[in-house]
Design a protein around this motif. Sequence first.
Motif, PDB file in Angstrom:
ATOM      1  N   GLU A   1       8.231   9.360  19.627  1.00  0.00           N
ATOM      2  CA  GLU A   1       7.372  10.537  19.476  1.00  0.00           C
ATOM      3  C   GLU A   1       7.309  11.037  18.039  1.00  0.00           C
ATOM      4  O   GLU A   1       6.278  11.542  17.595  1.00  0.00           O
ATOM      5  CB  GLU A   1       7.873  11.635  20.410  1.00  0.00           C
ATOM      6  N   GLN A   2       8.409  10.904  17.306  1.00  0.00           N
ATOM      7  CA  GLN A   2       8.452  11.454  15.954  1.00  0.00           C
ATOM      8  C   GLN A   2       8.151  10.419  14.871  1.00  0.00           C
ATOM      9  O   GLN A   2       7.763  10.794  13.757  1.00  0.00           O
ATOM     10  CB  GLN A   2       9.821  12.088  15.700  1.00  0.00           C
ATOM     11  N   ILE A   3       8.342   9.135  15.185  1.00  0.00           N
ATOM     12  CA  ILE A   3       8.145   8.101  14.174  1.00  0.00           C
ATOM     13  C   ILE A   3       7.022   7.140  14.558  1.00  0.00           C
ATOM     14  O   ILE A   3       6.034   6.996  13.853  1.00  0.00           O
ATOM     15  CB  ILE A   3       9.451   7.307  13.931  1.00  0.00           C
ATOM     16  N   VAL A   4       7.189   6.472  15.681  1.00  0.00           N
ATOM     17  CA  VAL A   4       6.328   5.341  16.015  1.00  0.00           C
ATOM     18  C   VAL A   4       4.884   5.755  16.296  1.00  0.00           C
ATOM     19  O   VAL A   4       3.950   5.268  15.648  1.00  0.00           O
ATOM     20  CB  VAL A   4       6.907   4.571  17.218  1.00  0.00           C
ATOM     21  N   TRP A   5       4.685   6.609  17.270  1.00  0.00           N
ATOM     22  CA  TRP A   5       3.309   6.935  17.665  1.00  0.00           C
ATOM     23  C   TRP A   5       2.532   7.637  16.560  1.00  0.00           C
ATOM     24  O   TRP A   5       1.354   7.319  16.350  1.00  0.00           O
ATOM     25  CB  TRP A   5       3.314   7.732  18.968  1.00  0.00           C
ATOM     26  N   PRO A   6       3.125   8.574  15.794  1.00  0.00           N
ATOM     27  CA  PRO A   6       2.374   9.133  14.663  1.00  0.00           C
ATOM     28  C   PRO A   6       2.022   8.082  13.608  1.00  0.00           C
ATOM     29  O   PRO A   6       0.927   8.119  13.024  1.00  0.00           O
ATOM     30  CB  PRO A   6       3.324  10.195  14.099  1.00  0.00           C
ATOM     31  N   GLU A   7       2.956   7.144  13.354  1.00  0.00           N
ATOM     32  CA  GLU A   7       2.684   6.097  12.363  1.00  0.00           C
ATOM     33  C   GLU A   7       1.538   5.212  12.832  1.00  0.00           C
ATOM     34  O   GLU A   7       0.655   4.820  12.043  1.00  0.00           O
ATOM     35  CB  GLU A   7       3.948   5.270  12.123  1.00  0.00           C
ATOM     36  N   MET A   8       1.529   4.900  14.125  1.00  0.00           N
ATOM     37  CA  MET A   8       0.438   4.094  14.687  1.00  0.00           C
ATOM     38  C   MET A   8      -0.899   4.828  14.548  1.00  0.00           C
ATOM     39  O   MET A   8      -1.912   4.229  14.170  1.00  0.00           O
ATOM     40  CB  MET A   8       0.711   3.807  16.166  1.00  0.00           C
ATOM     41  N   ARG A   9      -0.890   6.088  14.877  1.00  0.00           N
ATOM     42  CA  ARG A   9      -2.123   6.877  14.819  1.00  0.00           C
ATOM     43  C   ARG A   9      -2.663   6.910  13.386  1.00  0.00           C
ATOM     44  O   ARG A   9      -3.874   6.765  13.158  1.00  0.00           O
ATOM     45  CB  ARG A   9      -1.836   8.291  15.327  1.00  0.00           C
ATOM     46  N   HIS A  10      -1.773   7.083  12.420  1.00  0.00           N
ATOM     47  CA  HIS A  10      -2.181   7.097  11.022  1.00  0.00           C
ATOM     48  C   HIS A  10      -2.724   5.731  10.603  1.00  0.00           C
ATOM     49  O   HIS A  10      -3.726   5.641   9.879  1.00  0.00           O
ATOM     50  CB  HIS A  10      -0.992   7.477  10.145  1.00  0.00           C
ATOM     51  N   ALA A  11      -2.085   4.653  11.071  1.00  0.00           N
ATOM     52  CA  ALA A  11      -2.533   3.312  10.716  1.00  0.00           C
ATOM     53  C   ALA A  11      -3.930   3.028  11.252  1.00  0.00           C
ATOM     54  O   ALA A  11      -4.762   2.429  10.565  1.00  0.00           O
ATOM     55  CB  ALA A  11      -1.542   2.274  11.245  1.00  0.00           C
ATOM     56  N   VAL A  12      -4.188   3.457  12.471  1.00  0.00           N
ATOM     57  CA  VAL A  12      -5.519   3.259  13.051  1.00  0.00           C
ATOM     58  C   VAL A  12      -6.570   3.990  12.223  1.00  0.00           C
ATOM     59  O   VAL A  12      -7.641   3.438  11.914  1.00  0.00           O
ATOM     60  CB  VAL A  12      -5.547   3.748  14.518  1.00  0.00           C
ATOM     61  N   ALA A  13      -6.275   5.236  11.856  1.00  0.00           N
ATOM     62  CA  ALA A  13      -7.228   6.008  11.063  1.00  0.00           C
ATOM     63  C   ALA A  13      -7.421   5.413   9.670  1.00  0.00           C
ATOM     64  O   ALA A  13      -8.525   5.448   9.113  1.00  0.00           O
ATOM     65  CB  ALA A  13      -6.752   7.453  10.956  1.00  0.00           C
ATOM     66  N   SER A  14      -6.354   4.853   9.111  1.00  0.00           N
ATOM     67  CA  SER A  14      -6.408   4.339   7.742  1.00  0.00           C
ATOM     68  C   SER A  14      -7.059   2.969   7.653  1.00  0.00           C
ATOM     69  O   SER A  14      -7.909   2.726   6.801  1.00  0.00           O
ATOM     70  CB  SER A  14      -4.996   4.259   7.153  1.00  0.00           C
ATOM     71  N   HIS A  15      -6.624   2.045   8.532  1.00  0.00           N
ATOM     72  CA  HIS A  15      -7.052   0.656   8.382  1.00  0.00           C
ATOM     73  C   HIS A  15      -7.393  -0.013   9.701  1.00  0.00           C
ATOM     74  O   HIS A  15      -7.350  -1.251   9.798  1.00  0.00           O
ATOM     75  CB  HIS A  15      -5.951  -0.148   7.667  1.00  0.00           C
ATOM     76  N   GLY A  16      -7.700   0.761  10.711  1.00  0.00           N
ATOM     77  CA  GLY A  16      -8.029   0.168  12.000  1.00  0.00           C
ATOM     78  C   GLY A  16      -9.199  -0.800  11.932  1.00  0.00           C
ATOM     79  O   GLY A  16      -9.129  -1.925  12.436  1.00  0.00           O
ATOM     80  N   ARG A  17     -10.284  -0.399  11.299  1.00  0.00           N
ATOM     81  CA  ARG A  17     -11.460  -1.263  11.213  1.00  0.00           C
ATOM     82  C   ARG A  17     -11.168  -2.503  10.374  1.00  0.00           C
ATOM     83  O   ARG A  17     -11.600  -3.616  10.715  1.00  0.00           O
ATOM     84  CB  ARG A  17     -12.637  -0.485  10.639  1.00  0.00           C
ATOM     85  N   ALA A  18     -10.428  -2.348   9.294  1.00  0.00           N
ATOM     86  CA  ALA A  18     -10.077  -3.490   8.451  1.00  0.00           C
ATOM     87  C   ALA A  18      -9.197  -4.482   9.197  1.00  0.00           C
ATOM     88  O   ALA A  18      -9.188  -5.676   8.887  1.00  0.00           O
ATOM     89  CB  ALA A  18      -9.368  -3.012   7.183  1.00  0.00           C
ATOM     90  N   ALA A  19      -8.451  -3.986  10.191  1.00  0.00           N
ATOM     91  CA  ALA A  19      -7.582  -4.853  10.988  1.00  0.00           C
ATOM     92  C   ALA A  19      -8.327  -5.549  12.113  1.00  0.00           C
ATOM     93  O   ALA A  19      -7.743  -6.329  12.863  1.00  0.00           O
ATOM     94  CB  ALA A  19      -6.427  -4.033  11.570  1.00  0.00           C
ATOM     95  N   GLY A  20      -9.611  -5.271  12.246  1.00  0.00           N
ATOM     96  CA  GLY A  20     -10.416  -5.917  13.256  1.00  0.00           C
ATOM     97  C   GLY A  20     -10.580  -5.125  14.536  1.00  0.00           C
ATOM     98  O   GLY A  20     -11.046  -5.663  15.553  1.00  0.00           O
ATOM     99  N   MET A  21     -10.229  -3.842  14.510  1.00  0.00           N
ATOM    100  CA  MET A  21     -10.390  -3.013  15.691  1.00  0.00           C
ATOM    101  C   MET A  21     -11.848  -2.618  15.872  1.00  0.00           C
ATOM    102  O   MET A  21     -12.516  -2.203  14.910  1.00  0.00           O
ATOM    103  CB  MET A  21      -9.519  -1.756  15.589  1.00  0.00           C
TER     104      MET A  21
END
Length: 307
Positions: free
Chosen positions: A245-265
């Motif tokens: 809750e404090q590390i993983v899911w926020p980091e994932m959410r930030h990654a999607v917003a930052s580079h989700g499309r570049a990652a092929g999402m």
Amino acid sequence: MGVHVAEKQQLPVADTGAGPDTRGYLDYLLTNRNFTAPAVAAAVASITPEISGRPLRVLDAGTGAGGALPELIALVRAAGGPGGTVVAVDVDERAVEVAGRQLGDLNLGAAPVDLRVADLRDVAAGAVTSGERFDLIWSSDVVWPTTFDNPAEVVQTLAGALVPGGTLALFTTNYYQSMLLPGHSRLERLIRTASELTWGLPGDGPTHYERLGAWLRAAGLADVAVRAFPLAGMASEPAARAFLEQIVWPEMRHAVASHGRAAGMSETDIVRAGELLDPEGPAWVGDDPHTYVVQPTLLWTGRTPVA
């Protein structure tokens, strides 16, 4: 993972959201320490220094919140004799303060610890110059391509600070091989790629974060070996919950917003990830009673040859 213990504060923070989110560093240190404690304890306990009959000198290279200190201290004390010590260093003064509080909270008495704010490379070089090399060097999630431009060179420096027969132990929580979003494996693979892009991690090559064994061999160490110390927990368990809750899911959410499309999402992928990772949303993964985490932590070790 994109948040690393010893030198994380040196990584760039982008106001646009394009880079890693490095806020909450101290909270990360404590939360990660609590979750990984069983694996760290087991990993240190598996190390048997070849040196015997004299006090041990141990270097905790990038101590972070001091997660390995209790076990490293126990190792020194078990060797017996006056003069044994654990030199624990970190470049971040805040981390050293947290590690110091860890020692106080554990009430270890007159623990043989020399806790310093210092660059591990300088400490290793100083050990060579002074002739006071180490019997064991432990480093956890520190030798990493976003922390050092040339991780293999850092491993070479650490190896050079060992006595003949000394052990270099590189521990990794192996974040990017963990199960962090079970039940959504395809989406998790895409988010992992987005996270790697956010942190500027190499996709392959000599500086890839999974090359620890190769770096040990390149440093001339013998008996290079790897052991796994897996962690698993339901999201209902306090340490696992805090980690997710404090590390993983926020980091994932930030990654999607930052580079989700570049990652092929796809746009559908991004929407679905947002639904799963939004604590205010009806599909939040944290509300799923079957959610769990598995982290396959690894310990790589190598020894300096004895002439």
